[in-house]
Scaffold this motif. Structure first.
Motif, PDB file in Angstrom:
ATOM      1  N   GLU A  58       0.835  -1.184   0.000  1.00 30.20           N
ATOM      2  CA  GLU A  58       0.000   0.000   0.000  1.00 30.20           C
ATOM      3  C   GLU A  58       0.875   1.241   0.000  1.00 30.20           C
ATOM      4  N   PRO A  94       2.442   4.688   0.738  1.00 23.72           N
ATOM      5  CA  PRO A  94       2.453   5.450   1.985  1.00 23.72           C
ATOM      6  C   PRO A  94       1.649   6.730   1.815  1.00 23.72           C
ATOM      7  N   GLU A  95       1.013   7.116   2.867  1.00 27.81           N
ATOM      8  CA  GLU A  95       0.201   8.316   2.746  1.00 27.81           C
ATOM      9  C   GLU A  95       0.485   9.254   3.896  1.00 27.81           C
ATOM     10  N   HIS A  96       0.080  10.471   3.687  1.00 25.98           N
ATOM     11  CA  HIS A  96       0.319  11.455   4.726  1.00 25.98           C
ATOM     12  C   HIS A  96      -0.923  12.305   4.920  1.00 25.98           C
ATOM     13  N   SER A 113      -1.169  10.524  -1.070  1.00 23.17           N
ATOM     14  CA  SER A 113      -0.270   9.398  -1.287  1.00 23.17           C
ATOM     15  C   SER A 113       0.078   9.386  -2.771  1.00 23.17           C
ATOM     16  N   PRO A 162       5.892  11.095  -0.578  1.00 24.22           N
ATOM     17  CA  PRO A 162       5.245  11.248   0.732  1.00 24.22           C
ATOM     18  C   PRO A 162       5.753  12.501   1.412  1.00 24.22           C
TER      19      PRO A 162
END
Lengths: 544, 170
Positions: free
Chosen positions: A194, A196-198, A270, A503
């Protein structure tokens, strides 16, 4: 999967292992979670139970004997009828479940459904407009989730998989997005991680509640309440209040639905695009890959001005024309209520390249700006907005100083509304067609309306009462810009090119000043992005 | 009243066939005859003495006003047809229409999803057709009525070819 039901033709994909590996290079045919038909159809099961169990239940409540003379005669029939119906329903569920299979392989997602009427559907992964993971309350209790895959047909979801285990749904979403983006197309690594998200912004529940209290609807409620109290006082009819009960119930439901949908709204970024999460009981997670926003609108009802709140809605091709009902309008909402800083943060996500050296000033002017009342063309003070000429002020006595447009290198901004403020933004490469319209009255004042056509959705961009020359020039310039922007359009595989978004680290929402980066890139990076560390290597979807 | 056109200057508009006036006339006749016939019923009943209300002047005035309005629209039809125009440019197609309520539309070739050609019974009898462009937006409603069948086919092929050359995603 081992035994092939007789109804299935030999060699049917997924019926036996060989057919799968022959036809499709990778990706096994999978089924949704076995419990899903029951989670989906619990209403029907409950209804059957209620219908046939009511008699006994009522008897129990009344304290009567569980079985009396009259009931004893009927009981076998009731049991038989109920049992047959229950059995048929459950058998139907099991068959539906058994014959629903899906596969992600070779750039396509395929779903086979149907027992009597077969349906095979395949959708190209790079045509994805949005992926949603929805968890209704009951599914959430069981840890299940529904996955919706949207393509640009403005109607039903192309692929709906209900229900998968939450982890599986997220894994599937990651796989689909990774392949659509063009990063994990190799058969060796079918399991994508998955992205990476912020987190970029959240809407606190107190603000959401406040926004609902100050919404247009509440003004109507107060006015209606005052009117009904006055009426009942005048007519001295005490029973009048009774008529308000259904109205009040309806209102409570409406407020509840809005609160439920907007609760805990979180936006994150992301490499796969924008992630929106929200919901109190039913939760939903939307993923919008880069460049899927066709048009967006920032609006502010009059009462929200007190706290400086704004709402953002967007047209996304896969979501279609959302009605006023809960789910549809929630899906097209980019921000249910947010401050100006939130609006800027969101804009930086959906429009990474605003195409102007000073986006904050332009957006500020678009949201709050007013043209000079004398009508002198001092446009620099007003964010460059070209407004309705002064000669047409009779036609729009309030709005003429607001109605206006400004075209940046990447988008057209249209503002309107003195009390209900609106700012519509349409990226040039998303414009479908453009029309100039003029009625007899407008011709007398030498103004025209310019309409931009985009895909179905809550936003319908229309520039009202622009001066004839300005409107005509914009029409010409806009069609040229639209075709130029389209020629520079990137591939559908948004990660096959240099990374779109790295990210990001903590976005510092306090520092809203625009940053002119002394960067290594040839072209200066103009974005609404609130200044944040670690973003300098973030490539917007520049053309080239 | 200044009658300045809203079209961009310097466009050589192609006009639709004058025979399209006949198609519009047929449509006009069909719609208005039915309305007039319905509105004339009270007049006939009052004249024959079956009804005492409404008064004769009212029963006569309503269809008369409708007739006048219809005749006014009839007088406009040739000019309306004359105002329909289209122009193929390098990157896009322009379509205009209207006298009082004017509309000029530009559809980039790359945005076209598909092209329709249709013909009603009257159009077919006159050898005309209606060409319709569809984009991803429902609001586009780009229609060129009253094209001669040959021109319609040529335009369709032309548009498809140009659309393919400039194909863009959504």
């Amino acid at each position: 999967m081992s035994s092939c039901p007789p109804a299935v033709k030999p060699g049917w994909p997924g019926c036996d292992g060989s057919a799968v590996t022959e036809g499709m290079p990778d990706g096994a045919w999978l089924r949704v979670h076995p419990a899903s038909p029951f989670v989906r159809g619990w209403v029907a099961l409950a209804a059957i139970g209620f219908f046939f169990g009511r008699d006994t239940f009522e008897r129990l409540l009344q304290g009567g004997p569980l079985i009396d003379e009259q009931f004893a005669g009927r009981a076998p029939w009731l049991l038989l009828g109920g049992g047959t119906l229950l059995l048929l329903t459950v058998a139907g569920y099991i068959l539906t479940w058994y014959f629903t299979r899906y596969q992600v392989a070779a750039g396509y997602v395929r779903v086979n459904t149907g027992f009597l009427f077969r349906q095979q559907r395949q959708a190209r992964l790079d045509r994805v407009q949005a992926i949603d993971i929805v968890q209704p309350l009951l599914a959430r209790i069981f840890g299940l989730a529904e996955l919706k895959f949207e393509v640009a047909d403005a109607g039903e979801s192309a692929v709906r998989l209900a229900y998968l285990r939450m982890a599986d749904a997220r894994q599937l979403r990651a796989t689909i997005l990774a392949r659509a983006a063009g990063v994990a197309d190799s058969p060796e690594s079918p399991e994508a991680v998955e992205a990476p998200e912020h987190a970029v912004l959240t809407v606190p529940p107190s603000r959401l509640a406040g926004s609902l209290l100050l919404s247009e609807q509440s003004v109507g409620v107060v006015l209606g309440g005052v009117a009904s109290v006055a009426l009942s006082a005048v007519t001295e009819n005490r029973a009048f209040y009774l008529y308000l009960i259904p109205a009040a119930l309806g209102l409570v439901t409406a407020y509840w639905s809005m609160f439920n949908k907007g609760y805990n709204f979180t936006a994150a970024v992301s490499p796969d695009g924008i992630r929106l999460r929200y919901g109190l009981l039913d939760t939903q997670a939307q993923t919008l890959p880069p460049g899927r926003i066709q048009a967006l609108r920032v609006s502010q009802p009059p009462l929200w001005r007190i706290f400086g709140w704004y709402r953002m809605q967007a047209n996304v091709a896969g979501y279609g024309a959302a009605g006023t009902n809960g789910e549809g309008s929630a899906r097209t909402t980019l921000l249910p209520v947010g401050t100006f800083a939130d609006v800027l943060a969101m804009l930086s996500l959906v429009l990474p390249d605003p195409g102007t050296p000073d986006p904050v000033r332009v957006v500020t002017a678009g949201l709050r700006g007013l043209a000079d009342p004398a009508g002198t063309p001092d446009r620099d003070a007003d964010g460059g907005f070209v407004t309705t000429p002064r000669r047409a002020r009779l036609l729009a006595p309030l709005g003429w100083r607001r109605n206006g447009f400004v075209a940046t290198d990447t988008a057209l901004l249209i503002r309107s509304g003195r009390w209900w403020r609106h700012l519509v933004m349409v990226p040039h490469q998303r414009t479908q067609s453009i029309a100039l319209e003029q009625g007899p009255l407008a011709r007398r004042f030498r103004v025209v309306d310019l309409v931009l056509h985009t895909t179905a959705g809550p936003v319908s961009p229309r520039l009202v009462q622009a001066g004839l020359e300005e409107g005509r020039a914009l029409f010409e310039a806009q069609s040229a810009r639209a075709s130029a922007a389209r020629k520079l359009q990137r591939s559908e595989h948004w990660l096959a090119l240099p990374p779109v978004v790295e990210p990001v680290e903590t976005p510092d929402l306090d520092k809203l000043d625009h940053r002119s980066e002394p960067d290594h890139r040839s072209e200066p990076d103009h974005r609404v992005q609130p200044a944040a560390k670690g973003q300098s290597n973030q490539k917007g979807p520049h053309h080239g | 009243m200044p009658t300045e056109a809203i079209d961009p200057p310097g466009i050589a508009w192609l006009r639709v066939s004058p025979k399209y006036v006949t198609v519009r006339l047929a449509g006009w006749a069909l719609a208005n005859l039915i309305v007039l016939a319905v509105l004339a019923v009270p007049l006939v009943l009052v004249l024959s003495g079956a009804w005492t209300w409404p008064p004769l002047w009212l029963a006569a005035a309503v269809p008369a006003v409708m007739l006048l309005l219809a005749l006014g629209r009839l007088a406009l039809i040739p000019r309306q047809v004359g105002s329909i125009g289209y122009a193929e440019r390098e990157d896009d197609l322009l379509i205009r229409r209207g006298i009082f309520f004017q509309r000029t539309l530009v559809v980039p070739y790359g945005r076209m999803q598909y092209v329709d050609i249709g013909a009603g019974p009257v159009e077919r009898a006159l050898g005309l057709c209606t060409l319709k462009l569809h984009t991803a937006s429902a609001g586009t409603s780009a229609e060129i009525p009253g094209l001669p069948a040959g021109e319609g086919a040529r335009l369709r092929e032309q548009l498809s070819a140009r659309g393919e050359a400039r194909l863009a995603g959504l």
